[in-house]
Scaffold this motif. Structure first.
Motif, mmCIF file in Angstrom:
data_model
loop_
_atom_site.group_PDB
_atom_site.id
_atom_site.type_symbol
_atom_site.label_atom_id
_atom_site.label_comp_id
_atom_site.label_asym_id
_atom_site.label_seq_id
_atom_site.Cartn_x
_atom_site.Cartn_y
_atom_site.Cartn_z
ATOM 1 N N SER A 155 0.832 -1.204 0.000
ATOM 2 C CA SER A 155 0.000 0.000 0.000
ATOM 3 C C SER A 155 0.867 1.255 0.000
ATOM 4 N N PHE A 156 1.973 1.228 0.728
ATOM 5 C CA PHE A 156 2.864 2.381 0.730
ATOM 6 C C PHE A 156 3.640 2.472 -0.578
ATOM 7 N N THR B 32 4.292 3.599 7.735
ATOM 8 C CA THR B 32 4.514 2.989 6.428
ATOM 9 C C THR B 32 4.261 1.485 6.471
ATOM 10 N N PHE B 33 4.284 0.915 7.653
ATOM 11 C CA PHE B 33 3.970 -0.509 7.802
ATOM 12 C C PHE B 33 3.018 -0.723 8.971
ATOM 13 N N GLY B 34 3.417 -0.342 10.153
ATOM 14 C CA GLY B 34 2.578 -0.544 11.323
ATOM 15 C C GLY B 34 3.043 -1.709 12.173
ATOM 16 N N ASN B 35 4.282 -1.611 12.674
ATOM 17 C CA ASN B 35 4.809 -2.684 13.521
ATOM 18 C C ASN B 35 3.887 -2.974 14.693
ATOM 19 N N THR C 168 -3.678 -0.944 5.859
ATOM 20 C CA THR C 168 -4.499 -1.603 4.846
ATOM 21 C C THR C 168 -3.842 -2.864 4.298
ATOM 22 N N SER C 169 -2.518 -3.004 4.503
ATOM 23 C CA SER C 169 -1.835 -4.219 4.078
ATOM 24 C C SER C 169 -1.846 -5.293 5.158
ATOM 25 N N LEU C 170 -2.280 -4.948 6.358
ATOM 26 C CA LEU C 170 -2.269 -5.889 7.465
ATOM 27 C C LEU C 170 -3.673 -6.267 7.929
#
Length: 394
Positions: free
Chosen positions: A161-162, A288-291, A312-314
């Motif tokens: 998504s990023f 940018t990811f969401g650790n 949105t990717s997780l």
């Protein structure tokens, strides 16, 4: 070619000065590279009392404290000593991880020598101005980032998504995915500890809405507090648990006087703190990811997050959590209310998230970075020439 052919010069703005998701990922990457026989030299500012020991050889760069955020450093450039060390080390890959003055100089250094340059993008710097009343300069920041990233041979983005955002912004057109992993021995449902919660004054039957991360305004603290206010206005019984430290802690304590602040947690203590929540609320749009989202999912927590890069990717909306338009205070509150009042949906969505988290193993994820290094080297065969052995870091 394989990993043992790699000689990587890694430029980091804060490799171990502070502990955050980006620095954790970089240190894990270096550990993987060293395990695979690569040679790595890290160039970064250093401080008297770093947050943790660095992985690999670290060469200090001249730096100053970032204005208003003194825990972070801004490297002023490479400096004569670092340049001499770079020449002796003779890397065949230059990897930059933040668009700071030292990274700009390193990109120029690599380009002049025909060495492939890779940039990993860890933060949505272009969104930061809006959180400090400087939204008008956001286009200028974006333009500056574009100039920097387009001088690199390729980019690494932590989520698809990023990567799509970076392509739309014309930052670069060679963008690979370097996702993030999660330590399943540390983050899992078995870490839940009701006695620890009780020690914080939280009852065993109370439903805990958790926040995890650095306490800075760009993490969406204003939206978090407003959504909690909305829950109170609806008389939805819950407790708030905040895990993390940062310059905005006093502001958040004033906004949410009934919240429990557990402070900074690390290692197994962090896994216990996350698993002891019941739902994670992550309203940030700068990830940018969401650790933190992935860590919560690994602990079988449903996640309420903003529709943004990373989340949105997780999070699969309606399956492992809820995705809400950024700033949608009432929608965030409604999503939280559903999880607070319905333990069965909370359990089902938490289990779905935990299943998804099993896909994120660090070794496989860091292997994708090694593959990208090797691909760039194959495009420039002259960059693979044998180099002199590395001298000890100074």
């Amino acid at each position: 070619m394989d990993g043992s052919d790699l000689r990587i010069a890694l430029l980091s703005g804060n490799y171990n000065c502070v502990r955050d998701g980006a620095n954790g990922a970089l240190n894990r990457l270096v550990a993987t590279l060293l395990d695979r026989g690569a040679q790595v030299r890290v160039y970064s500012p250093t401080v008297r009392h770093p947050a943790f020991p660095p992985t690999g050889d670290l060469v200090s760069l001249p730096s100053v404290a970032f204005p208003g955020r003194s825990e972070y450093r801004v490297p002023l450039g490479l400096g004569p000593g670092a340049r001499r060390d770079l020449a002796r080390f003779a890397p065949n890959i230059v990897h930059v991880s933040s668009p700071d003055p030292a990274a700009h100089r390193a990109v120029s250094w690599g380009r002049r020598r025909g060495i492939p340059v890779l940039a990993s993008v860890h933060t949505r710097f272009d969104t930061y101005p809006r959180y400090y009343g400087l939204g008008a300069i956001e286009p200028l920041v974006t333009a500056g980032l574009r100039r920097f990233y387009r001088r690199c041979d390729a980019l690494l983005a932590p989520s698809e998504s990023f990567a799509q955002v970076l392509r739309a912004q014309r930052m670069n057109y060679d963008i690979a995915i370097w996702s993030r992993g999660v330590d399943r021995t540390r983050f899992n449902p078995g870490r839940r500890d009701l006695a620890w919660r009780q020690g914080l004054g939280i009852g065993p039957d109370e439903v805990v809405v958790g926040f995890l991360g650095r306490l800075v305004m760009e993490k969406g603290l204003d939206v978090f507090a407003a959504a909690i206010d909305e829950l109170r206005a609806r008389d939805v019984a819950h407790r708030v648990l905040v895990v993390g430290e940062g310059p905005a802690r006093e502001w958040l304590e004033d906004r949410l006087p009934d919240a429990v602040f557990a402070g900074f947690q690390a290692g197994d203590d962090l896994g216990r703190a996350v698993a002891s929540m019941d739902v994670l609320f992550n309203p940030s749009t700068t990830e940018t990811f969401g650790n933190v989202t992935l860590e919560a999912m690994a602990c079988a927590l449903p996640v309420v997050a903003a529709v943004s890069t990373g989340s949105t990717s997780l999070v699969e909306n309606g399956i492992s959590g809820r995705l809400v338009p950024p700033g949608g205070t009432r929608q965030f509150a409604e999503a939280l209310r559903r999880y607070i009042t319905d333990p069965e949906i909370r359990r089902l969505h938490g289990e779905a998230g935990e299943l998804r988290a099993r896909d994120f193993a660090w070794d496989r994820i860091n292997g994708a970075v090694v593959d990208t290094y090797l691909r760039l080297l194959r495009r420039r065969p002259h960059a693979r020439a044998p180099a002199r052995p590395a001298s000890p870091a100074r």
